[in-house]
Design a protein around this motif. Structure first.
Motif, mmCIF file in Angstrom:
data_model
loop_
_atom_site.group_PDB
_atom_site.id
_atom_site.type_symbol
_atom_site.label_atom_id
_atom_site.label_comp_id
_atom_site.label_asym_id
_atom_site.label_seq_id
_atom_site.Cartn_x
_atom_site.Cartn_y
_atom_site.Cartn_z
ATOM 1 N N GLU A 41 0.872 -1.174 0.000
ATOM 2 C CA GLU A 41 0.000 0.000 0.000
ATOM 3 C C GLU A 41 0.904 1.217 0.000
ATOM 4 N N LEU A 42 0.475 2.264 -0.656
ATOM 5 C CA LEU A 42 1.232 3.514 -0.691
ATOM 6 C C LEU A 42 0.415 4.573 0.040
ATOM 7 N N ILE A 43 0.964 5.081 1.146
ATOM 8 C CA ILE A 43 0.289 6.097 1.942
ATOM 9 C C ILE A 43 0.897 7.457 1.622
ATOM 10 N N LEU A 44 0.079 8.352 1.122
ATOM 11 C CA LEU A 44 0.487 9.705 0.792
ATOM 12 C C LEU A 44 -0.160 10.670 1.789
ATOM 13 N N ILE A 45 0.631 11.542 2.388
ATOM 14 C CA ILE A 45 0.066 12.596 3.230
ATOM 15 C C ILE A 45 0.560 13.946 2.719
ATOM 16 N N ASN A 46 -0.401 14.784 2.364
ATOM 17 C CA ASN A 46 -0.115 16.126 1.884
ATOM 18 C C ASN A 46 0.031 17.050 3.085
ATOM 19 N N ASP A 47 1.232 17.584 3.271
ATOM 20 C CA ASP A 47 1.522 18.411 4.448
ATOM 21 C C ASP A 47 1.386 19.900 4.115
ATOM 22 N N GLY A 48 0.187 20.273 3.638
ATOM 23 C CA GLY A 48 -0.091 21.688 3.398
ATOM 24 C C GLY A 48 0.479 22.242 2.113
ATOM 25 N N SER A 49 0.575 21.425 1.067
ATOM 26 C CA SER A 49 1.106 21.888 -0.219
ATOM 27 C C SER A 49 0.243 22.997 -0.807
ATOM 28 N N THR A 50 0.879 23.915 -1.531
ATOM 29 C CA THR A 50 0.166 24.998 -2.212
ATOM 30 C C THR A 50 0.274 24.891 -3.727
ATOM 31 N N ASP A 51 0.882 23.799 -4.206
ATOM 32 C CA ASP A 51 1.006 23.589 -5.656
ATOM 33 C C ASP A 51 -0.018 22.542 -6.095
ATOM 34 N N LYS A 52 0.265 21.829 -7.168
ATOM 35 C CA LYS A 52 -0.683 20.860 -7.720
ATOM 36 C C LYS A 52 -0.465 19.435 -7.197
ATOM 37 N N SER A 53 0.210 19.303 -6.094
ATOM 38 C CA SER A 53 0.500 17.975 -5.545
ATOM 39 C C SER A 53 -0.775 17.169 -5.296
ATOM 40 N N GLU A 54 -1.796 17.808 -4.743
ATOM 41 C CA GLU A 54 -3.033 17.084 -4.449
ATOM 42 C C GLU A 54 -3.687 16.556 -5.721
ATOM 43 N N ASP A 55 -3.748 17.367 -6.767
ATOM 44 C CA ASP A 55 -4.337 16.924 -8.033
ATOM 45 C C ASP A 55 -3.601 15.711 -8.574
ATOM 46 N N ILE A 56 -2.291 15.726 -8.470
ATOM 47 C CA ILE A 56 -1.486 14.600 -8.970
ATOM 48 C C ILE A 56 -1.773 13.351 -8.152
ATOM 49 N N ALA A 57 -1.782 13.485 -6.840
ATOM 50 C CA ALA A 57 -2.013 12.332 -5.968
ATOM 51 C C ALA A 57 -3.390 11.719 -6.210
ATOM 52 N N LEU A 58 -4.388 12.558 -6.414
ATOM 53 C CA LEU A 58 -5.759 12.069 -6.600
ATOM 54 C C LEU A 58 -6.024 11.539 -8.000
ATOM 55 N N SER A 59 -5.058 11.708 -8.898
ATOM 56 C CA SER A 59 -5.259 11.245 -10.280
ATOM 57 C C SER A 59 -5.072 9.746 -10.440
#
Length: 335
Positions: A41-59
């Motif tokens: 399993e790959l666990i990703l935690i977004n630590d308050g990013s302000t760029d497009k990191s969330e969009d990439i992770a959710l893709s």
């Protein structure tokens, strides 16, 4: 749940903290998806990013990928400890969001830990790459448990993104929030007193180098924390260095720490290394021959860094045949 309805937990939890990682996040995630070992399993935690990191992770639609967000920027230690609490695998593997795991990494590390229950963790050798994924150099770290423990007296000998560790060990020994910037070195030193540790001597991880652009304030804080760790480690063998001795010791890792002229520094280093050898052997914490070979290796490294090549063969410690064989092995692997 019963029978076939029981949820099968993953063998490996890969932990990837994210902070403004849009440039390399996709290839980092893809390097896990491309592993030959698939029970993860790959666990990703977004630590308050302000760029497009969330969009990439959710893709990513892969159900093995779990995405979470911190409530603001909490920092790396908080994020790693949170991920450890979320992990369900028997083993935990780390990968920073700008580094890469080569396809055989997880399978090789799982096989090692499965076959060596006395070991808490294993890292791997690495290749350093630049921003364009071009190889800069190879990073060959200490391999055996005894070599690792001796090396930790001087410096960190693991690359964080190469680590795989037993989840139960990490849950019982979380990262210490009092050591930001040096939390990994502190943890490996702490674990080395209770567990066996190893680096697999294969280049299975790509570590990205962004240039040494650390601020003076940040470096001063890092040096202070590293020195506190060194003092603690030296105390385990009964050594309480004064400030001059601590600077001499720390400057083995980073020559800029000491302002002494080369000749004066090496003279002081020779005396300190003799003291370190005697006390380390007396403590019974180390293999005598490997400790002295490691000290000799660090002497050669110090002479090389200061371009004082005439002093290289004037070793500060006596080596027997096994010691020389160990030294030649270290030199072949790591210089």
């Amino acid at each position: 749940m019963q029978g076939n309805d029981m949820v099968k937990l993953p063998k490996v939890s890969v932990l990837m903290p994210i902070y403004n990682a849009e440039k390399y996040l996709s290839i980092a995630i893809q390097s896990i998806i491309s592993q030959t070992f698939t029970d993860w399993e790959l666990i990703l935690i977004n630590d308050g990013s302000t760029d497009k990191s969330e969009d990439i992770a959710l893709s990513y639609a892969d159900k093995r990928i779990r995405y979470y967000k911190n409530d603001g920027n909490k920092g790396l230690i908080y994020t790693r400890n949170r991920m450890i609490g979320l992990a369900e695998g028997e083993y935990i593997a780390f990968l920073d969001s700008d580094d890469l795991s080569l396809p055989l990494r997880l399978s090789k590390q799982v096989a090692f830990l499965d076959n060596n229950p006395g070991y808490a963790l294993c890292g791997t050798w690495c290749k350093m790459i630049d921003g364009e994924n071009r190889e800069i150099k190879k990073i060959n770290m200490s391999v055996s448990d005894e070599e690792v423990k001796c090396t930790l007296l001087f410096a960190n000998t693991f690359v964080q993104s190469s680590i795989m560790i037993r989840r139960q060990v990490l849950a019982a020994n979380p990262y210490d929030k009092d050591y930001p910037l040096a939390e990994d070195y502190e943890l490996w030193c702490r674990l080395s007193h209770s567990y066996n540790l190893k680096n697999i001597p294969e280049h299975l991880t790509l570590y990205r180098w962004h240039g040494n652009n650390i601020s003076k304030e940040r470096k001063a804080h890092l040096d202070l924390l590293a020195n506190n760790i060194l003092k603690r480690e030296l105390s385990h063998i009964g050594l309480v260095p004064n400030e001059e001795e601590l600077q001499i010791h720390a400057a083995i890792r980073d020559k800029d720490i000491s302002s002494l002229p080369n000749t004066q520094y090496l003279k002081a280093l020779r005396l300190w290394m003799k003291k370190l050898s005697v006390q380390g052997i007396k403590s019974g914490n180390y293999d005598k021959d490997i400790l002295n070979a490691t000290i000799a290796f660090r002497w050669i490294f110090a002479c090389k860094e200061r371009k004082t090549f005439s002093k290289i063969l004037s070793l500060p410690v006596h080596l027997n045949v096994r010691g020389y064989k160990t030294l030649f092995k270290l030199l072949k692997e790591r210089l």
